[in-house]
Design a protein around this motif. Sequence first.
Motif, mmCIF file in Angstrom:
data_model
loop_
_atom_site.group_PDB
_atom_site.id
_atom_site.type_symbol
_atom_site.label_atom_id
_atom_site.label_comp_id
_atom_site.label_asym_id
_atom_site.label_seq_id
_atom_site.Cartn_x
_atom_site.Cartn_y
_atom_site.Cartn_z
ATOM 1 N N VAL A 194 0.852 -1.206 0.000
ATOM 2 C CA VAL A 194 0.000 0.000 0.000
ATOM 3 C C VAL A 194 0.881 1.247 0.000
ATOM 4 C CG1 VAL A 194 -1.671 1.330 1.369
ATOM 5 C CG2 VAL A 194 -1.986 -1.135 1.081
ATOM 6 N N ASP B 147 -0.378 8.970 6.422
ATOM 7 C CA ASP B 147 -0.622 8.745 4.996
ATOM 8 C C ASP B 147 0.347 7.671 4.521
ATOM 9 O OD1 ASP B 147 -2.161 10.562 2.660
ATOM 10 O OD2 ASP B 147 -0.567 9.235 1.935
ATOM 11 N N ALA B 148 -0.113 6.884 3.547
ATOM 12 C CA ALA B 148 0.722 5.800 3.033
ATOM 13 C C ALA B 148 1.692 6.277 1.961
ATOM 14 C CB ALA B 148 -0.163 4.682 2.491
ATOM 15 N N ALA C 260 2.386 5.300 6.787
ATOM 16 C CA ALA C 260 1.893 3.954 7.110
ATOM 17 C C ALA C 260 0.537 3.724 6.463
ATOM 18 C CB ALA C 260 1.769 3.787 8.626
ATOM 19 N N ASP C 261 0.202 2.450 6.323
ATOM 20 C CA ASP C 261 -1.122 2.031 5.866
ATOM 21 C C ASP C 261 -2.067 2.131 7.066
ATOM 22 O OD1 ASP C 261 -3.360 0.715 4.987
ATOM 23 O OD2 ASP C 261 -2.381 -1.240 4.731
ATOM 24 N N ALA C 262 -2.993 3.084 7.038
ATOM 25 C CA ALA C 262 -3.882 3.308 8.187
ATOM 26 C C ALA C 262 -4.754 2.090 8.469
ATOM 27 C CB ALA C 262 -4.762 4.528 7.923
ATOM 28 N N ARG D 113 -10.274 13.925 5.091
ATOM 29 C CA ARG D 113 -10.833 14.573 3.899
ATOM 30 C C ARG D 113 -10.399 13.725 2.713
ATOM 31 N NH1 ARG D 113 -8.740 20.529 2.429
ATOM 32 N NH2 ARG D 113 -7.074 19.331 1.448
ATOM 33 N N LEU D 114 -11.318 12.932 2.200
ATOM 34 C CA LEU D 114 -11.109 12.135 0.985
ATOM 35 C C LEU D 114 -10.000 11.090 1.128
ATOM 36 C CD1 LEU D 114 -11.331 15.055 -1.648
ATOM 37 C CD2 LEU D 114 -13.189 13.630 -0.774
ATOM 38 N N GLY E 66 -5.146 9.445 5.861
ATOM 39 C CA GLY E 66 -4.915 9.775 4.452
ATOM 40 C C GLY E 66 -4.727 11.276 4.326
ATOM 41 N N CYS E 67 -3.850 11.819 5.174
ATOM 42 C CA CYS E 67 -3.760 13.284 5.349
ATOM 43 C C CYS E 67 -3.094 13.978 4.172
ATOM 44 C CB CYS E 67 -3.013 13.607 6.635
ATOM 45 S SG CYS E 67 -1.278 13.085 6.600
ATOM 46 N N PHE F 196 -10.068 4.160 0.041
ATOM 47 C CA PHE F 196 -9.097 3.374 -0.725
ATOM 48 C C PHE F 196 -8.730 2.054 -0.065
ATOM 49 C CE2 PHE F 196 -8.507 7.902 -1.334
ATOM 50 C CZ PHE F 196 -8.519 8.034 -2.708
ATOM 51 N N PHE F 197 -9.375 1.706 1.052
ATOM 52 C CA PHE F 197 -8.960 0.516 1.792
ATOM 53 C C PHE F 197 -9.331 -0.757 1.033
ATOM 54 C CE2 PHE F 197 -9.951 3.515 5.442
ATOM 55 C CZ PHE F 197 -8.630 3.890 5.612
ATOM 56 N N TRP G 278 0.503 13.590 -8.391
ATOM 57 C CA TRP G 278 -0.259 14.786 -7.995
ATOM 58 C C TRP G 278 0.521 15.762 -7.111
ATOM 59 C CZ3 TRP G 278 -0.903 15.108 -2.768
ATOM 60 C CH2 TRP G 278 -1.017 13.930 -2.019
ATOM 61 N N CYS H 235 0.728 3.984 -2.943
ATOM 62 C CA CYS H 235 0.325 5.373 -2.669
ATOM 63 C C CYS H 235 1.462 6.344 -2.983
ATOM 64 C CB CYS H 235 -0.115 5.525 -1.212
ATOM 65 S SG CYS H 235 -1.709 4.750 -0.877
HETATM 66 C C1 LIG Z 1 -7.478 12.045 -2.360
HETATM 67 S S1 LIG Z 1 -6.031 12.056 -1.353
HETATM 68 C C2 LIG Z 1 -6.561 13.145 -0.045
HETATM 69 C C3 LIG Z 1 -5.396 13.764 0.679
HETATM 70 C C4 LIG Z 1 -5.759 14.770 1.768
HETATM 71 N N1 LIG Z 1 -6.604 14.190 2.788
HETATM 72 C C5 LIG Z 1 -6.414 16.000 1.184
HETATM 73 O O1 LIG Z 1 -7.614 16.192 1.368
HETATM 74 O O2 LIG Z 1 -5.706 16.773 0.528
HETATM 75 C C6 LIG Z 1 -6.096 10.461 -0.577
HETATM 76 C C7 LIG Z 1 -4.902 10.178 0.310
HETATM 77 O O3 LIG Z 1 -5.129 8.946 0.995
HETATM 78 C C8 LIG Z 1 -3.895 8.262 1.079
HETATM 79 N N2 LIG Z 1 -4.172 6.839 1.335
HETATM 80 C C9 LIG Z 1 -4.782 5.952 0.510
HETATM 81 N N3 LIG Z 1 -4.849 4.740 1.092
HETATM 82 C C10 LIG Z 1 -4.284 4.863 2.324
HETATM 83 C C11 LIG Z 1 -4.057 3.959 3.397
HETATM 84 N N4 LIG Z 1 -4.442 2.673 3.334
HETATM 85 N N5 LIG Z 1 -3.432 4.422 4.507
HETATM 86 C C12 LIG Z 1 -3.036 5.723 4.588
HETATM 87 N N6 LIG Z 1 -3.233 6.624 3.597
HETATM 88 C C13 LIG Z 1 -3.848 6.202 2.480
HETATM 89 C C14 LIG Z 1 -3.228 8.552 -0.254
HETATM 90 O O4 LIG Z 1 -1.832 8.356 -0.216
HETATM 91 C C15 LIG Z 1 -3.610 10.020 -0.467
HETATM 92 O O5 LIG Z 1 -2.638 10.894 0.046
#
Ligand SMILES: C[S@@+](CC[C@H](N)C(=O)[O-])C[C@H]1O[C@@H](n2cnc3c(N)ncnc32)[C@H](O)[C@@H]1O
Length: 289
Positions: free
Chosen positions: A9, A78-79, A107-109, A125-126, A54-55, A130-131, A20, A13
Amino acid sequence: MPDDRAAAVVDRCTEAAATWLPLAGPIEAQLAPLNDVLFPAAGLRPGESVIDVGCGTGDTTRRAASLVGGTGQVLGIDAARNAIEHARHHPAGTHDPDTAPITWAVADAQRHAFPAAAADAVISRLGVMFFDEPVEAFANLAAATRPGGRFCAVVWTFRDESPFLQLNLTVAVETAASYGWTLDAGPPDAAPFGFATDETLGILAKAAWEDPGLRRHRVPLYARGPGTPPETIADEFVASGPLASQLQGAPPEVVEAVRRAVREELTTCWDGRGVRLDASVAVLTATRA
Ligand SMILES: C[S@@+](CC[C@H](N)C(=O)[O-])C[C@H]1O[C@@H](n2cnc3c(N)ncnc32)[C@H](O)[C@@H]1O
């Protein structure tokens, strides 16, 4: 023992973020209005301990830190290694006694070993769409939260409910079709878009979150932030948007026709400040059992 799935993961990521991150500033400006639906629903209070899942580059993490103040604490997880690296070096990351200290974690949350029952609130926020094992993931976040603690996350609704997400795709698909060329935008409920559903509320309930709820909002967003002109957005859409790999295989006249059609459509959305389009999101909330 290190978990291969978590490592995969992180790799996935990190690779995705490389596409982006060059646009991190415009993307933060674009998504900032979503904070106005996230933070009122999250109700963060001074002194609280918060996890931001997923910050990304940490825009919401920094906002959470200022809301919980100097007696609170915030973990941004964030991963994507490169997104966290970017977040760590943000100029706002200085020592302000009125702002909570932020800990950043790559890390993978879904599988991270958080301190047990320590958080007052989990926000995102968004970042929770993705899990690969959602029940496991939300149970892990529940285990990190004290009984009575809150979960609050903004998620997209179906893609075709958001002109912000759908308009360029529709214009591109129709324009290419007029040249006899097929572009496939994919189904409007494919991840990360099919998440604002009763099924998700059921997943939260299975994962030890009580009273799961979902509230829809329509939020106008400026594509790539205020001031970004239609030309820039159209060029970027063609070069690195969701159809970019398909467009690479298209004849040059199709690519140019798509670029022109997207630019012209976006020009009609210019309101004097930016390209303004409605986004449809939902706020998921729940309480730790
Ligand atoms: C659409 S982006 C949103 C980023 C941020 N929250 C924002 O609003 O700007 C989704 C984020 O989730 C992270 N992500 C996806 N799967 C994850 C996981 N299993 N653990 C931690 N982070 C994850 C991605 O790396 C990405 O940075």
